[in-house]
Design a protein around this motif. Structure first.
Motif, PDB file in Angstrom:
ATOM      1  N   PRO A 265       0.895  -1.173  -0.052  1.00  0.00           N
ATOM      2  CA  PRO A 265      -0.054   0.187   0.098  1.00  0.00           C
ATOM      3  C   PRO A 265       1.106   1.277   0.051  1.00  0.00           C
ATOM      4  O   PRO A 265       0.444   2.215  -0.496  1.00  0.00           O
ATOM      5  N   HIS A 269       0.527   4.003  -2.892  1.00  0.00           N
ATOM      6  CA  HIS A 269       0.240   5.530  -2.466  1.00  0.00           C
ATOM      7  C   HIS A 269       1.284   6.406  -3.052  1.00  0.00           C
ATOM      8  O   HIS A 269       1.064   7.487  -3.741  1.00  0.00           O
ATOM      9  N   SER A 274      -4.750   5.626  -6.265  1.00  0.00           N
ATOM     10  CA  SER A 274      -5.896   5.669  -5.338  1.00  0.00           C
ATOM     11  C   SER A 274      -5.892   4.652  -4.373  1.00  0.00           C
ATOM     12  O   SER A 274      -5.616   3.339  -4.563  1.00  0.00           O
ATOM     13  N   PRO A 275      -6.393   4.615  -3.137  1.00  0.00           N
ATOM     14  CA  PRO A 275      -6.702   3.444  -2.340  1.00  0.00           C
ATOM     15  C   PRO A 275      -7.337   2.560  -2.869  1.00  0.00           C
ATOM     16  O   PRO A 275      -7.343   1.345  -2.724  1.00  0.00           O
ATOM     17  N   TYR A 278      -5.319  -0.622  -4.434  1.00  0.00           N
ATOM     18  CA  TYR A 278      -5.111  -1.469  -3.413  1.00  0.00           C
ATOM     19  C   TYR A 278      -6.054  -2.316  -2.957  1.00  0.00           C
ATOM     20  O   TYR A 278      -5.732  -3.429  -2.994  1.00  0.00           O
TER      21      TYR A 278
END
Length: 429
Positions: A265, A269, A274-275, A278
């Motif tokens: 992650p 990042h 974007s999250p 992940y």
């Protein structure tokens, strides 16, 4: 679970007389062939594990929950550090309790204790009480694995242990995959739902353990039968030179694998993604493992265990290292696919090898030592791995993962003759 198995075993299985394979039925054709001959105890733990992991919701969203309570910055690290520290304490205690008071009582203590701790964390008024509750959650929860692993070893012979542990891991992945989807939905409707489902799933699993799992007959320790001093703790493991070589090797491999949880992650990042990316990578991993593991376990069973472990460990190391050259969604997907295939390959092998090395009276402590190795690896990834990434640079971490993973894979394969000889001796005894 195969439908031809009765709800209760008429006689608790003995560690020296594992459950026979269940008879074939029409519904058993729905079960992957690699798991069809596993006894009801294994399937009960599998089902309970799925239930428990369906409620594995609080930990992935803990940072968001803490932020909603006004806990940010360095205070968050205290709570997360306590959560990691519990994973070092729980397995050691669980291994001893599994051998001293029994597998089922230990599992019940861990599940009920962790459930109560979930409520304590939700109601905790400050950072330090939150940290104490987080410590109790992970410590109590991680006492369950050594007892469950030991119970699986009691229930099946050495030839089927790898498959039993692979089924256990499959249950973890199935439950975790569904929990990932469920958790996002529940968090949007209130964090209290995460805690309620998490605590409730643990209590349901505790009910399954109390009703469905028989406690195996205890095996007398060598101290009682031959006069050899066994000690009250982990002396039996610490005197085992082969175990003391294997466990650190497994630990380094587990450290490399654990980087997928913390360093991946960070890399995503830092790539400006974007999250959600992940989340997509986690979904790729879950889909591959759930879909491929049963078939891979059946096909790989024909090969020497440590050779397969070495190959899988190399794939994991290569996949993690590929994270360092990924610069977009496609690159990260390739890296995740590679280390996910490695995860599929090694499923159940390390725990099975440790179980085969253990004397019957010390299976809980051997599995406690293995679970503690797991906890140490994860804690090191959360601390040392992140420190290397942020201070020395990502490339240092990726190269370290590649070199450490491949080196330990080769060293593990080199121990094949010793492990084979030891296993043959244990079976002869």
């Amino acid at each position: 679970m195969p439908s031809n198995e009765s709800p209760q075993q008429p006689t608790p299985p003995s560690p020296s007389t594992p459950d026979p394979a269940p008879a074939r039925s029409s519904t058993s054709r729905l079960v992957p062939s690699s798991f069809r001959d596993l006894p009801s105890v294994v399937w009960t733990i599998f089902a309970g594990t799925i239930i428990n992991r369906l409620g594995y919701l609080v930990t992935p969203f803990l940072v968001f929950f803490l932020a909603s309570r006004g806990v940010t910055g360095s205070d968050t690290s205290y709570v997360l550090g306590a959560l990691g520290a519990g994973n070092l304490l729980g397995p050691a205690v669980g291994g001893i309790l599994a051998d001293r008071i029994g597998r089922r009582p230990t599992m019940l203590i861990g599940l009920i204790g962790a459930s109560a701790a979930q409520g304590a964390l939700f109601l905790a008024p400050g950072v330090w009480t939150m940290a104490a509750a987080a410590l109790l959650i992970s410590a109590a929860g991680s006492t369950v694995s050594p007892a469950a692993y030991a119970l699986l070893a009691d229930a099946v012979d050495s030839e089927r242990r790898q498959r039993a542990y692979a089924l256990f891991g499959w249950g973890v992945n199935i439950g975790t995959a569904v929990a990932g989807i469920l958790g996002g939905y529940l968090a949007a409707h209130g964090y209290w739902l995460l805690f309620a489902v998490d605590a409730g799933s643990m209590l349901v699993y505790a009910l399954v353990v109390a009703v469905r799992l028989p406690e195996p007959r205890r095996t007398a320790s060598p101290r009682k039968t031959s006069g050899r001093k066994d000690g009250i703790g982990y002396g039996v493991v610490l005197r085992d030179r082969l175990a003391l070589i294997l466990l650190p090797l497994f630990g380094i491999q587990l450290f490399v694998y654990s980087l997928t949880e913390v360093a991946l992650p960070l890399a995503i990042h830092d790539s400006g993604l974007s999250p959600a990316v992940y989340g997509a990578m986690a979904a790729v991993n879950a889909i591959l493992v759930v879909a491929l593991q049963p078939f891979a376990t059946a096909w790989l069973a024909r090969f020497p265990q440590l050779a397969v472990q070495g190959a899988g460990g190399t794939l994991i190391a290569a996949g993690v290292a590929l994270t360092g050259v990924a610069d977009g969604i496609a690159g990260y997907t390739v890296s995740v696919v590679v280390w996910s295939l490695g995860e599929v390959v090694v499923a159940g092998i390390a725990a099975g090898v440790v179980a085969n090395l253990a004397p019957a009276h010390a299976r809980g402590r051997y599995q406690g030592a293995y679970s503690w190795t797991w906890g140490t690896a994860r804690f090191a990834a959360l601390t040392l791995g992140v420190a290397v990434y942020t201070t020395l640079g990502p490339s240092v971490l990726w190269w370290t993962a590649l070199v450490a993973g491949t080196t330990t894979a080769v060293a593990t394969v080199a121990l094949t003759p010793r492990v084979t000889a030891r296993t043959a001796h244990e079976l002869a005894v």
